[in-house]
Design a protein around this motif. Structure first.
Motif, PDB file in Angstrom:
ATOM      1  N   THR A   1       6.220   2.392   1.662  1.00 20.37           N
ATOM      2  CA  THR A   1       5.110   1.450   1.781  1.00 20.37           C
ATOM      3  C   THR A   1       4.592   1.525   3.213  1.00 20.37           C
ATOM      4  OG1 THR A   1       6.495  -0.400   2.488  1.00 20.37           O
ATOM      5  CG2 THR A   1       6.131  -0.145   0.086  1.00 20.37           C
ATOM      6  N   LEU A   2       3.402   1.032   3.416  1.00 21.58           N
ATOM      7  CA  LEU A   2       2.846   0.994   4.770  1.00 21.58           C
ATOM      8  C   LEU A   2       3.742   0.146   5.670  1.00 21.58           C
ATOM      9  CD1 LEU A   2       0.643   1.831   6.704  1.00 21.58           C
ATOM     10  CD2 LEU A   2      -0.747  -0.065   5.862  1.00 21.58           C
ATOM     11  N   ARG A   3       4.261  -0.949   5.136  1.00 17.51           N
ATOM     12  CA  ARG A   3       5.174  -1.815   5.898  1.00 17.51           C
ATOM     13  C   ARG A   3       6.402  -1.042   6.356  1.00 17.51           C
ATOM     14  NH1 ARG A   3       9.896  -3.702   5.218  1.00 17.51           N
ATOM     15  NH2 ARG A   3      10.612  -5.605   6.181  1.00 17.51           N
ATOM     16  N   ASP A   4       7.004  -0.260   5.453  1.00 19.12           N
ATOM     17  CA  ASP A   4       8.172   0.557   5.809  1.00 19.12           C
ATOM     18  C   ASP A   4       7.848   1.479   6.976  1.00 19.12           C
ATOM     19  OD1 ASP A   4       9.715  -0.490   3.734  1.00 19.12           O
ATOM     20  OD2 ASP A   4       9.442   1.242   2.419  1.00 19.12           O
TER      21      ASP A   4
ATOM     22  N   HIS B   1      15.893  -2.358   1.580  1.00 19.51           N
ATOM     23  CA  HIS B   1      16.129  -1.613   0.344  1.00 19.51           C
ATOM     24  C   HIS B   1      17.627  -1.599   0.080  1.00 19.51           C
ATOM     25  CE1 HIS B   1      11.977  -0.605   0.612  1.00 19.51           C
ATOM     26  NE2 HIS B   1      12.125   0.222   1.623  1.00 19.51           N
TER      27      HIS B   1
ATOM     28  N   MET C   1       0.845  -1.183   0.000  1.00 12.58           N
ATOM     29  CA  MET C   1       0.000   0.000   0.000  1.00 12.58           C
ATOM     30  C   MET C   1       0.888   1.243   0.000  1.00 12.58           C
ATOM     31  SD  MET C   1      -2.303   1.506   3.068  1.00 12.58           S
ATOM     32  CE  MET C   1      -3.972   1.043   2.805  1.00 12.58           C
ATOM     33  N   LYS C   2       0.599   2.162  -0.886  1.00 14.22           N
ATOM     34  CA  LYS C   2       1.341   3.415  -0.961  1.00 14.22           C
ATOM     35  C   LYS C   2       0.628   4.464  -0.128  1.00 14.22           C
ATOM     36  CE  LYS C   2       4.177   1.733  -4.021  1.00 14.22           C
ATOM     37  NZ  LYS C   2       5.488   1.342  -3.661  1.00 14.22           N
ATOM     38  N   THR C   3       1.404   5.422   0.371  1.00 15.16           N
ATOM     39  CA  THR C   3       0.806   6.400   1.266  1.00 15.16           C
ATOM     40  C   THR C   3       0.665   7.786   0.665  1.00 15.16           C
ATOM     41  OG1 THR C   3       2.965   6.852   2.218  1.00 15.16           O
ATOM     42  CG2 THR C   3       1.591   5.201   3.331  1.00 15.16           C
TER      43      THR C   3
ATOM     44  N   ASP D   1       3.157   9.585  -6.131  1.00 11.93           N
ATOM     45  CA  ASP D   1       4.397   8.985  -6.621  1.00 11.93           C
ATOM     46  C   ASP D   1       4.807   9.683  -7.919  1.00 11.93           C
ATOM     47  OD1 ASP D   1       6.442   7.346  -7.573  1.00 11.93           O
ATOM     48  OD2 ASP D   1       5.401   5.491  -7.108  1.00 11.93           O
TER      49      ASP D   1
ATOM     50  N   LYS E   1       9.491   9.014  -4.052  1.00 13.06           N
ATOM     51  CA  LYS E   1       8.735   7.753  -4.045  1.00 13.06           C
ATOM     52  C   LYS E   1       8.077   7.621  -2.679  1.00 13.06           C
ATOM     53  CE  LYS E   1      10.796   4.474  -7.182  1.00 13.06           C
ATOM     54  NZ  LYS E   1       9.545   4.118  -7.774  1.00 13.06           N
TER      55      LYS E   1
END
Length: 186
Positions: A133-136, A116, A1-3, A6, A130
């Motif tokens: 991600t939600l995980r990041d 990364h 999921m992007k926050t 981009d 960029k």
């Protein structure tokens, strides 16, 4: 999921379709100007973005007869939204950097932790080129003890606000309303 927005997606599409993306692209162009001095990837990205910006300006702003009060209001509103987003990203970047420094970690160390491999990619994330991600962001939250509300934008786009409001109206539930915090970017 992007926050969030981009830049590379806009460049891939090759077109800007609305005033908000145009304002975001202008901000990205300014960010990329600094990054492009040291990196050919950013230089090429900026060049492509500038071409897309130019196309949009030619199609939307060159004909004086097409520019009315409504268009100017939309432009002003989009500019405010894009600036609020820029401030959010800059604040997040500074808070992450401060926490990294306190823990004697580098941005490169964080990239390794997040999985990364590229220094350039991590720079794109930190600078808002960029989206994380939600995980990041969850890893950063737990690792660096930064409040999640500082890491994840909690505002809604105009389109999302409209969709939610229409759905609530359709449900006929007058007690259910978006809070003013949700409407910051309206």
């Amino acid at each position: 999921m992007k926050t969030h927005f981009d830049i590379e997606k806009i460049v891939e599409r090759g077109v800007i379709t609305n005033e908000l993306d145009y304002e975001r692209a202008l901000i990205a162009d300014r960010k990329l100007r600094l990054l492009a001095k040291d990196n050919i990837h950013f230089k090429n990205l900026r060049s492509n973005l500038r071409d897309i910006i130019q196309k949009y300006e030619n199609s939307e702003w060159n004909d004086v007869d097409k520019i009315d009060d409504q268009k100017i209001l939309e432009s002003d509103k989009s500019e405010r939204i894009a600036e609020l987003e820029r401030l959010f990203l800059e604040n997040r970047k500074q808070i992450i950097r401060k926490k990294l420094k306190e823990l004697e970690l580098t941005q490169e160390n964080l990239a390794l932790i997040l999985g990364h491999k590229s220094k350039t990619y991590m720079s794109e994330l930190m600078n808002g080129i960029k989206p994380f991600t939600l995980r990041d962001l969850i890893v950063i939250n737990r690792l660096l003890k930064i409040e999640i509300a500082v890491l994840i934008p909690v505002f809604l786009s105009k389109e999302d606000q409209t969709k939610v409001q229409e759905a609530v109206i359709k449900l006929g539930k007058p007690k259910v309303k978006l809070t003013s915090a949700d409407l910051v970017l309206s």
